[in-house]
Design a protein around this motif. Structure first.
Motif, PDB file in Angstrom:
ATOM      1  N   LEU A   3       0.682  -1.059  -0.178  1.00  0.00           N
ATOM      2  CA  LEU A   3       0.134  -0.041   0.121  1.00  0.00           C
ATOM      3  C   LEU A   3       0.745   1.385   0.136  1.00  0.00           C
ATOM      4  N   ARG A  53      -7.371 -11.501  -1.285  1.00  0.00           N
ATOM      5  CA  ARG A  53      -6.289 -10.947  -0.413  1.00  0.00           C
ATOM      6  C   ARG A  53      -4.966 -11.418  -0.584  1.00  0.00           C
ATOM      7  N   ALA A  56      -3.347 -11.200  -3.893  1.00  0.00           N
ATOM      8  CA  ALA A  56      -2.988  -9.870  -3.995  1.00  0.00           C
ATOM      9  C   ALA A  56      -1.477  -9.839  -3.464  1.00  0.00           C
ATOM     10  N   LEU A  64      -4.659  -0.858  -7.494  1.00  0.00           N
ATOM     11  CA  LEU A  64      -5.712  -1.845  -8.314  1.00  0.00           C
ATOM     12  C   LEU A  64      -6.634  -0.709  -9.233  1.00  0.00           C
ATOM     13  N   GLY A  68     -11.405  -1.856  -6.444  1.00  0.00           N
ATOM     14  CA  GLY A  68     -10.866  -2.658  -5.464  1.00  0.00           C
ATOM     15  C   GLY A  68     -10.869  -4.191  -5.584  1.00  0.00           C
ATOM     16  N   LEU A  69     -10.408  -4.948  -4.332  1.00  0.00           N
ATOM     17  CA  LEU A  69     -10.385  -6.283  -4.787  1.00  0.00           C
ATOM     18  C   LEU A  69     -11.874  -6.911  -4.471  1.00  0.00           C
ATOM     19  N   ARG A 152     -11.910  -3.316   1.573  1.00  0.00           N
ATOM     20  CA  ARG A 152     -11.737  -4.526   0.945  1.00  0.00           C
ATOM     21  C   ARG A 152     -10.106  -4.700   0.617  1.00  0.00           C
ATOM     22  N   CYS A 153      -9.688  -3.756   0.438  1.00  0.00           N
ATOM     23  CA  CYS A 153      -7.944  -3.638   0.200  1.00  0.00           C
ATOM     24  C   CYS A 153      -7.264  -3.577   1.722  1.00  0.00           C
ATOM     25  N   CYS A 157      -2.924  -3.049  -0.716  1.00  0.00           N
ATOM     26  CA  CYS A 157      -2.637  -2.179  -1.895  1.00  0.00           C
ATOM     27  C   CYS A 157      -3.714  -0.992  -2.098  1.00  0.00           C
ATOM     28  N   TYR A 158      -3.271   0.001  -2.914  1.00  0.00           N
ATOM     29  CA  TYR A 158      -4.467   1.211  -3.199  1.00  0.00           C
ATOM     30  C   TYR A 158      -5.394   1.028  -4.294  1.00  0.00           C
ATOM     31  N   PRO A 159      -6.427   1.162  -4.098  1.00  0.00           N
ATOM     32  CA  PRO A 159      -7.269   0.996  -5.355  1.00  0.00           C
ATOM     33  C   PRO A 159      -7.866   2.212  -6.017  1.00  0.00           C
TER      34      PRO A 159
END
Length: 368
Positions: A3, A53, A56, A64, A68-69, A152-153, A157-159
Motif C-alpha cells: 500500500l 487478498r 494480491a 488496483l 478494489g479487491l 476490502r483492500c 494495496c491502493y484501489p
C-alpha cells in the motif's frame, strides 16, 4: 508494505525500492485462485475476499484499477465447458474468471439504456434522462463506494477509482459501434450530443473530486482498436479531446493525479491525452513503450505486457516479454508493470508462476 509503495508512486518525487505493480485479478480462473490461495472459491464462496487478498499479496500488487479487491458478486462454475450462462436476474453472460461479464451488443455496455432506433434518435439522445444524478447525489454515492474499496483492500494495496465513459465511450456504450460510426458523420449534431455527454462526466469528476481521501483517479475511454483510431484523428480533436480539460479540471484543481486508460493502439493520441492534463497512462502492448519512456519519462506509465503471451506461452516467450517490458520501462521513474487486459482465466497456472517469479526478480533488480 505494498500500500505504501503504491501511494508513494503517485508522488512526483517517487524513488521506490522496486518497480510497482498494478494487476487486474478478477479474471483469474478457479484453478489459478485455488493454486495461489490454497482455497477453492467454488467450495468456499464466503471466503472470496480472503482469496483475493492472499492472491494480491502473492502477486505483490501495489495498485488496483477500479473498485478494489473483489468481495462479492455472483460466482459461476465455468469448468462445465459452457460458454454462456444466465445471471440470477435473467441476463445472459459470459465468463470473466469465476465471475461474469455481460454479453455485449456491438460494443454496448449500458444494456439497460434503450438503443436508439435511428441516427436521428441517437443524435437527439438526452443522457440526463438516464443519468440524472446531481453532483451532490454522486458525491454521497462515491464516498460510500470509496470507503468500501479501501476496506476490502486494507493495507495490501491502493484501489484507484475510475470513471469508464469519459467522452468517446459514452456513445459507444449506449449506441454500439455501428450506430456510433453513422452518427459520428453528422458533425454539427454530433458535436452538440458530445456536449451533453460531457456534462454528465463533469458532474461525475466533480463529485469524485469531493470524496475525502482520494489519492488518484482513472479516466477511461477506449479511443482506439487494435489497428488504431476508429475515426480520423482530426475527428477526435474536434469532438472528443476538447472536452477533456473541463472533465479533468475538478480533479486537477484538487491535485489528484489522473491516470488515463485506453484499449487498442492509442499511440496517435498520447500527446493529446497528456496535453489535456493527464498525469499518467495505462496502455496495452500495442503502444510503443520505448516512445513513451523517451517522450514522457516524468509521467506515470502503466503497462504493457501482452496478456496473450502470458496465456499462450511458450515459457521462453513469457520471459522475453517480461524482460522487454521492464528493461525499457525502468528508465521512466514512475513506471508500473501491468499485464494489459488483466490476468485472465485462460492463463495456465504454470505460465502465471513463471511470469510472477521473473517479474518479482526484475522489479527489484531494476531499482538496485
Amino acid at each position: 508494505m505494498a500500500l505504501n509503495l503504491g501511494l508513494e508512486l503517485l508522488n512526483d518525487d517517487y524513488h521506490g525500492v522496486r518497480i510497482p505493480v498494478m494487476e487486474h485479478m478478477a479474471g483469474l480462473s478457479r484453478a489459478a485462485l485455488r493454486h495461489f490461495s490454497g482455497i477453492d472459491p467454488l467450495d468456499e464462496p464466503d471466503r472470496i475476499l480472503e482469496i483475493f487478498r492472499i492472491v494480491a499479496e502473492r502477486f505483490e500488487v501495489d495498485l488496483l484499477w477500479g473498485g478494489g479487491l473483489p468481495g462479492g458478486g455472483e460466482i459461476f462454475d465455468w469448468d462445465d465447458g459452457e460458454s454462456q450462462k444466465t445471471t440470477r436476474d435473467g441476463q445472459p453472460c459470459i465468463q470473466w474468471g469465476i465471475f461474469h461479464t455481460a454479453v455485449q451488443e456491438d460494443g454496448r455496455h449500458f444494456l439497460h439504456v434503450p438503443k436508439p432506433a435511428s441516427v436521428d434518435e441517437a443524435l437527439d439522445f438526452q443522457p440526463l434522462d438516464y443519468f440524472p444524478k446531481t453532483v451532490e447525489e454522486y458525491t454521497a454515492q462515491f464516498q460510500e463506494e470509496y470507503r468500501g474499496m479501501l476496506a476490502r483492500c486494507g493495507d495490501l494495496c491502493y484501489p484507484i477509482p475510475h470513471h469508464y465513459t469519459t467522452a468517446f465511450h459514452w456513445p459507444l456504450a449506449i449506441f454500439g459501434f455501428e450506430l456510433l460510426c453513422d452518427a459520428g458523420t453528422e458533425q454539427d449534431r454530433f458535436g452538440r450530443l458530445m456536449e451533453r455527454f460531457a456534462e454528465v462526466s463533469h458532474r461525475i469528476t466533480t463529485a469524485w473530486s469531493r470524496v475525502d481521501g482520494l489519492k488518484a483517479f482513472i479516466l477511461h475511454d477506449d479511443l482506439t482498436m487494435s489497428g488504431g483510431p476508429i475515426f480520423r484523428p482530426a475527428w477526435y480533436r474536434r469532438h472528443i479531446f476538447p472536452h477533456y480539460p473541463a472533465i479533468f479540471e475538478p480533479l486537477k484543481r484538487r491535485g489528484i493525479p489522473i491516470i488515463f486508460t485506453s484499449d487498442g493502439d492509442c499511440t496517435a493520441f498520447v500527446d493529446d491525452i497528456f496535453a489535456a492534463g493527464a498525469d499518467g497512462l495505462n496502455f496495452e502492448y500495442l503502444v510503443n513503450l520505448e516512445m513513451l519512456v523517451e517522450r514522457h519519462p516524468d509521467k506515470i506509465l502503466i503497462g504493457n505486457i501482452n496478456s496473450a503471451t502470458v496465456a499462450q506461452g511458450p515459457p521462453e516467450r513469457i520471459s522475453e516479454e517480461t524482460r522487454r517490458c521492464i528493461e525499457v520501462g525502468k528508465r521512466a521513474r514512475r513506471f508500473v508493470v501491468n499485464v494489459g487486459g488483466g490476468l485472465t482465466h485462460d492463463m495456465p497456472v504454470e505460465f502465471l508462476e513463471q511470469y510472477l517469479r521473473l517479474r518479482r526478480e526484475l522489479c527489484r533488480t531494476a531499482r538496485a
